[in-house]
Design a protein around this motif. Structure first.
Motif, short mmCIF file in Angstrom:
data_model
loop_
_atom_site.label_atom_id
_atom_site.label_comp_id
_atom_site.label_asym_id
_atom_site.label_seq_id
_atom_site.Cartn_x
_atom_site.Cartn_y
_atom_site.Cartn_z
N LEU A 28 -22.14 4.42 20.39
CA LEU A 28 -20.69 4.32 20.57
C LEU A 28 -19.89 5.28 20.98
CD1 LEU A 28 -20.33 1.34 18.12
CD2 LEU A 28 -19.75 0.82 20.48
N LYS A 29 -20.30 6.50 20.23
CA LYS A 29 -19.34 7.57 20.53
C LYS A 29 -19.68 8.05 21.81
CE LYS A 29 -19.00 12.38 18.82
NZ LYS A 29 -19.29 13.47 17.50
N ASP A 30 -20.77 8.37 22.33
CA ASP A 30 -21.06 8.61 23.55
C ASP A 30 -20.57 7.85 24.63
OD1 ASP A 30 -22.75 10.62 22.42
OD2 ASP A 30 -24.66 9.87 23.00
N TRP A 31 -20.76 6.60 24.43
CA TRP A 31 -20.14 5.54 25.55
C TRP A 31 -18.58 5.88 25.46
CZ3 TRP A 31 -16.13 2.55 26.29
CH2 TRP A 31 -16.13 1.45 27.31
N GLY A 32 -17.85 6.14 24.52
CA GLY A 32 -16.37 6.41 24.59
C GLY A 32 -16.19 7.82 25.27
N LEU A 33 -17.10 8.88 24.77
CA LEU A 33 -16.94 10.06 25.59
C LEU A 33 -17.08 10.12 27.28
CD1 LEU A 33 -18.85 12.33 23.02
CD2 LEU A 33 -16.15 12.19 23.63
N SER A 34 -18.01 9.04 27.78
CA SER A 34 -18.28 8.92 29.09
C SER A 34 -17.40 8.04 29.85
CB SER A 34 -19.55 8.67 29.23
OG SER A 34 -20.03 7.63 28.81
N HIS A 35 -16.47 7.44 28.87
CA HIS A 35 -15.64 6.20 29.66
C HIS A 35 -14.23 6.45 28.91
CE1 HIS A 35 -19.56 4.47 30.00
NE2 HIS A 35 -19.01 3.86 31.05
N ARG A 36 -13.60 7.65 29.07
CA ARG A 36 -12.38 8.16 28.54
C ARG A 36 -11.06 7.04 29.10
NH1 ARG A 36 -12.68 12.72 25.77
NH2 ARG A 36 -14.60 13.98 25.96
N PHE A 37 -11.32 6.38 29.88
CA PHE A 37 -10.09 5.40 30.40
C PHE A 37 -10.22 4.18 29.37
CE2 PHE A 37 -14.19 3.85 32.14
CZ PHE A 37 -14.17 2.37 31.76
N ALA A 38 -11.20 4.05 28.51
CA ALA A 38 -11.04 3.06 27.51
C ALA A 38 -10.31 3.29 26.17
CB ALA A 38 -12.36 2.63 26.95
N GLY A 39 -8.95 2.60 25.91
CA GLY A 39 -8.29 2.85 24.93
C GLY A 39 -8.68 2.58 23.70
N SER A 40 -8.08 3.01 22.36
CA SER A 40 -8.77 2.65 21.33
C SER A 40 -8.81 1.26 21.08
CB SER A 40 -7.49 3.48 20.09
OG SER A 40 -6.50 2.70 20.03
N GLY A 41 -8.07 0.55 21.48
CA GLY A 41 -8.15 -1.17 21.14
C GLY A 41 -9.40 -1.48 21.82
N ASP A 42 -9.86 -0.79 22.96
CA ASP A 42 -11.02 -1.36 23.78
C ASP A 42 -12.16 -0.92 22.89
OD1 ASP A 42 -9.87 -2.40 25.89
OD2 ASP A 42 -9.40 -0.60 26.77
N ARG A 43 -12.35 0.16 22.60
CA ARG A 43 -13.36 0.95 21.80
C ARG A 43 -13.57 0.20 20.57
NH1 ARG A 43 -10.70 5.68 23.22
NH2 ARG A 43 -10.17 6.25 21.31
N ALA A 44 -12.57 -0.30 19.79
CA ALA A 44 -12.62 -1.02 18.59
C ALA A 44 -13.23 -2.38 18.87
CB ALA A 44 -11.30 -1.27 17.92
N ALA A 45 -12.98 -3.07 19.81
CA ALA A 45 -13.45 -4.41 20.25
C ALA A 45 -14.70 -4.18 20.75
CB ALA A 45 -12.43 -4.93 21.60
#
Length: 431
Positions: A28-45
């Motif tokens: 999940l961390k790696d996905w977030g780093l490579s998709h920085r457009f995703a906001g915190s709400g998106d990452r939580a979901a």
């Protein structure tokens, strides 16, 4: 991101976990780093979708007849999130960023699939090789207990009695709807739903002031059952980051003395800042250097030795659903050897008339009652304190009606006590 795009992202993360066999948090961390457009709400979901899918991996795969990332995600949406086949179909439209449309087979499974004929390890979502151990503990309640272990866990907090009271802190945390826990007099519980971002407790003023710590109610109760008194000399032999050390210090009112140590000095690193924030003054941290025994000078002197033993963590599957699919028979055997070694060390440190509190976050009898029985066979001068007696001494007699009493201790579980799966046994060295 749209709800459909979040599903596609979750499938991508699940595929990474399966391919690289690594913890979900890393993927999940790696996905977030490579998709920085995703906001915190998106990452939580997305994290919520991934963890819920891992909780229901076996049952979702059975329902869909397909254990690949897409299949188990679709099955989870039906089983865990309660979505109908039509609702899932609308999300899987095949439009921009959405998953591909459902196949006829997928639609049929979502409409008519069932777990009625599923074996216990499938309906209960746990590795099949653990069935004999879990059946030994739970018996006829295996399916219900396993289902509770697959549910989402709440966020539990322990109020630091050295700095505040539960009533005052509850008022401070009214914005989070914190409610008292059922059994621990110092516990508060915050429940957040699927896909909701967990509250940032570490940035809350109550946390920064040292008034609260994040700690499952079961862990709080285990520390209470240990029964550390204000004049005791206590050794926390597997202190790690210090969660139970802090609880013991507060229970002792900053009196007596606690020696906190761990065989791995890296695990002790967070304890110093936590002790300072909590206002704890009766703890001496003994950090080993190399293979040095940091508490050798305390042999035969401790009134209480707390053994928060290394274990498989099967009792924490609610919080770490990916870990249950990584546990292997070989890792269990390693843990059993470590548990025997740490219990033997505790036996050398406790004084005649003193006590060992043996604690695990495991549901496996091999790591619990069997470990205690092994110590008693090797060291006949030790006897087991009756669980009812230990609960009464801790002021927790009401808990006795909920826990499962075992041969040598007591077992908490999500189904019985609403906590993680903690085991506690009190062992006394006869004088």
């Amino acid at each position: 991101m749209t709800p459909a795009a979040r599903l596609s992202a979750a499938v991508e993360v699940l595929a990474d976990i399966a391919a690289r066999r690594r913890p979900a948090s890393d993927a999940l961390k790696d996905w977030g780093l490579s998709h920085r457009f995703a906001g915190s709400g998106d990452r939580a979901a997305i994290a919520g979708l991934v963890y819920d899918t891992l909780r229901r991996r076996a049952s979702a795969g059975w329902l869909m007849g397909d254990d690949n990332p897409r299949g188990i995600l679709l099955g989870m949406l039906r089983l865990e999130r309660g979505l109908s086949a039509e609702e899932i179909s609308r999300l899987c439209s095949g439009e921009r960023f959405a998953p591909a449309p459902l196949s006829d087979a997928e639609r049929g499974r979502l409409d008519a699939g069932s777990l009625d004929d599923a074996p216990p390890h499938v309906s209960g979502d746990f590795p099949e090789w653990l069935s004999p151990s879990l059946e030994r503990l739970f018996g006829a309640e295996l399916a219900a207990e396993a289902a509770a272990l697959a549910k989402r866990a709440p966020l539990d907090l322990r109020v630091n009695a050295l700095k505040s009271s539960r009533e005052l802190v509850q008022a401070e945390l009214a914005h989070l709807s914190a409610a008292p826990t059922p059994y621990s007099p110092l516990g508060l519980r915050i429940i957040h739903g699927a896909g909701e971002k967990a509250p940032s407790i570490q940035s809350d003023p109550a946390f920064l002031k040292g008034e609260i710590e994040i700690q499952d109610e079961g862990s709080q109760l285990a520390a209470m059952i240990a029964g550390a008194g204000p004049s005791d000399q206590v050794i926390d032999l597997c202190a790690g980051g210090g969660g139970k050390t802090l609880a013991l210090a507060a229970a002792m009112g900053n009196h007596g003395q606690i020696y906190a140590t761990d065989s791995d000095q890296r695990r002790l690193a967070p304890i110093h800042a936590r002790l300072e924030r909590a206002g704890v003054r009766n703890v001496q941290v003994r950090t080993p250097r190399g293979r040095e025994d940091a508490v050798q000078d305390l042999e035969g002197k401790a009134d209480l030795v707390l053994v928060d033993a290394p274990c498989t963590g099967t009792g924490t599957w609610r919080r770490n659903p990916d870990s249950k699919w990584r546990v292997r028979p070989g890792s269990l055997q390693v843990r059993l050897k470590e548990q025997a070694a740490v219990l033997d060390r505790a036996a050398e440190l406790v004084r005649p008339g003193g006590r060992i509190a043996y604690i695990t976050c495991s549901m496996l009898p091999e790591e619990n009652d069997d470990a205690v029985a092994g110590l008693r066979e090797r060291r006949p001068e030790f006897s087991v304190v009756a669980a009812g007696e230990a609960l009464a001494a801790a002021g927790l007699s009401g808990l006795g009606e909920a826990v499962r009493l075992t041969g040598h201790g007591l077992q908490m579980s999500p189904l019985r006590t609403g906590t993680d799966g903690f085991y506690v046994a009190m062992i006394k060295r006869e004088g």
